[in-house]
Motif scaffolding. Sequence first.
Motif, mmCIF file in Angstrom:
data_model
loop_
_atom_site.group_PDB
_atom_site.id
_atom_site.type_symbol
_atom_site.label_atom_id
_atom_site.label_comp_id
_atom_site.label_asym_id
_atom_site.label_seq_id
_atom_site.Cartn_x
_atom_site.Cartn_y
_atom_site.Cartn_z
ATOM 1 N N LYS A 259 0.707 -1.128 -0.224
ATOM 2 C CA LYS A 259 0.013 -0.052 0.120
ATOM 3 C C LYS A 259 0.803 1.286 -0.013
ATOM 4 O O LYS A 259 0.624 2.210 -0.724
ATOM 5 C CB LYS A 259 -0.978 0.213 1.259
ATOM 6 C CG LYS A 259 -1.786 1.336 1.359
ATOM 7 C CD LYS A 259 -2.463 1.266 2.413
ATOM 8 C CE LYS A 259 -3.567 2.666 2.642
ATOM 9 N NZ LYS A 259 -2.979 3.876 1.925
ATOM 10 N N VAL B 75 2.488 1.818 -3.504
ATOM 11 C CA VAL B 75 1.544 2.057 -4.209
ATOM 12 C C VAL B 75 1.247 3.600 -4.016
ATOM 13 O O VAL B 75 1.055 4.358 -5.297
ATOM 14 C CB VAL B 75 0.080 1.313 -4.242
ATOM 15 C CG1 VAL B 75 -0.992 2.133 -4.963
ATOM 16 C CG2 VAL B 75 0.520 0.012 -4.902
ATOM 17 N N LYS C 99 -2.843 5.704 -5.826
ATOM 18 C CA LYS C 99 -3.920 5.328 -4.835
ATOM 19 C C LYS C 99 -5.253 5.217 -5.421
ATOM 20 O O LYS C 99 -6.039 4.396 -5.336
ATOM 21 C CB LYS C 99 -3.787 6.295 -3.672
ATOM 22 C CG LYS C 99 -4.900 6.114 -2.571
ATOM 23 C CD LYS C 99 -4.917 7.260 -1.548
ATOM 24 C CE LYS C 99 -5.804 7.066 -0.266
ATOM 25 N NZ LYS C 99 -7.024 6.396 -0.735
ATOM 26 N N ALA D 256 -5.901 2.052 -7.216
ATOM 27 C CA ALA D 256 -5.880 1.140 -6.534
ATOM 28 C C ALA D 256 -7.266 0.912 -5.895
ATOM 29 O O ALA D 256 -7.919 -0.168 -5.700
ATOM 30 C CB ALA D 256 -4.781 1.113 -5.597
ATOM 31 N N ARG E 14 -9.861 -0.420 -7.914
ATOM 32 C CA ARG E 14 -9.646 -2.062 -7.982
ATOM 33 C C ARG E 14 -9.923 -2.814 -6.441
ATOM 34 O O ARG E 14 -9.949 -3.993 -6.706
ATOM 35 C CB ARG E 14 -8.351 -2.436 -8.504
ATOM 36 C CG ARG E 14 -8.032 -1.675 -9.682
ATOM 37 C CD ARG E 14 -8.492 -2.463 -10.920
ATOM 38 N NE ARG E 14 -8.378 -4.005 -11.058
ATOM 39 C CZ ARG E 14 -7.152 -4.461 -11.398
ATOM 40 N NH1 ARG E 14 -6.267 -3.971 -11.872
ATOM 41 N NH2 ARG E 14 -7.145 -5.809 -11.264
ATOM 42 N N GLY F 211 -7.057 -4.294 -3.917
ATOM 43 C CA GLY F 211 -6.725 -3.109 -4.990
ATOM 44 C C GLY F 211 -5.431 -2.740 -5.134
ATOM 45 O O GLY F 211 -4.663 -2.682 -6.316
ATOM 46 N N VAL F 212 -4.746 -2.297 -4.034
ATOM 47 C CA VAL F 212 -3.063 -2.137 -3.985
ATOM 48 C C VAL F 212 -2.149 -3.416 -4.285
ATOM 49 O O VAL F 212 -1.208 -3.221 -5.244
ATOM 50 C CB VAL F 212 -2.589 -1.546 -2.615
ATOM 51 C CG1 VAL F 212 -3.385 -0.284 -2.338
ATOM 52 C CG2 VAL F 212 -2.812 -2.480 -1.391
ATOM 53 N N ILE G 194 -2.936 -3.728 -8.492
ATOM 54 C CA ILE G 194 -1.946 -2.590 -9.093
ATOM 55 C C ILE G 194 -0.657 -2.948 -9.038
ATOM 56 O O ILE G 194 0.200 -2.797 -10.085
ATOM 57 C CB ILE G 194 -2.385 -1.138 -8.526
ATOM 58 C CG1 ILE G 194 -3.912 -0.858 -8.763
ATOM 59 C CG2 ILE G 194 -1.343 -0.213 -9.121
ATOM 60 C CD1 ILE G 194 -4.370 -0.809 -10.436
#
Length: 186
Positions: free
Chosen positions: A64, A67, A73, A76, A79, A97-98, A101
Amino acid sequence: MDKKKVLAVLALTLATSSFFPSLSNAASTGNDKVDWLIKNNQVAGRDGGNLALKDKITRAEFTKMVVDFQGLKAEADKRAGSNTVYKDVSSSHWASGVINIATEKGFVKGDTNGKFYPDDYITYNEVLTVLSRLNSKFSEGSTRGHWADQFVKFAKSHGYLKDVSLTDNDLFNNAIREKVFKINYN
């Protein structure tokens, strides 16, 4: 409030702030690099803001951070809640999400069994691997010796470990949040 009372309060405030600097700057950690990261919203705490500087950092937390540092961010966040390529990262995992990505961008990779281990602690070798991959000057090649040697060598030669006390043996240990913050700052 009269003038004498205002002056007395002001004098007391000035006097206590010089004796108790933490009262005058509550956000200060005593580490200039970490303080800069906090001031610039580059690091976040756990559970309502606890930076847990002496605690270990998980693979998901570090991902995180990377990213966010890369300005991804928003991407992410879009996602979050979607499936990942990893068997052990469900769509409901807070970092899905992170992780998606970072994987797509090539920053992170899972193991040969298709697992990421998001809630396991990350080692300094792994931290330096990810950060080296982010640098356009780094070219990943075949290695002799330990798999992380090329990443560690690159990180050391590019100042990632400046003012971070780590021995070669420490590189195999789980990473501590404060040191990771400093490495990211570098």
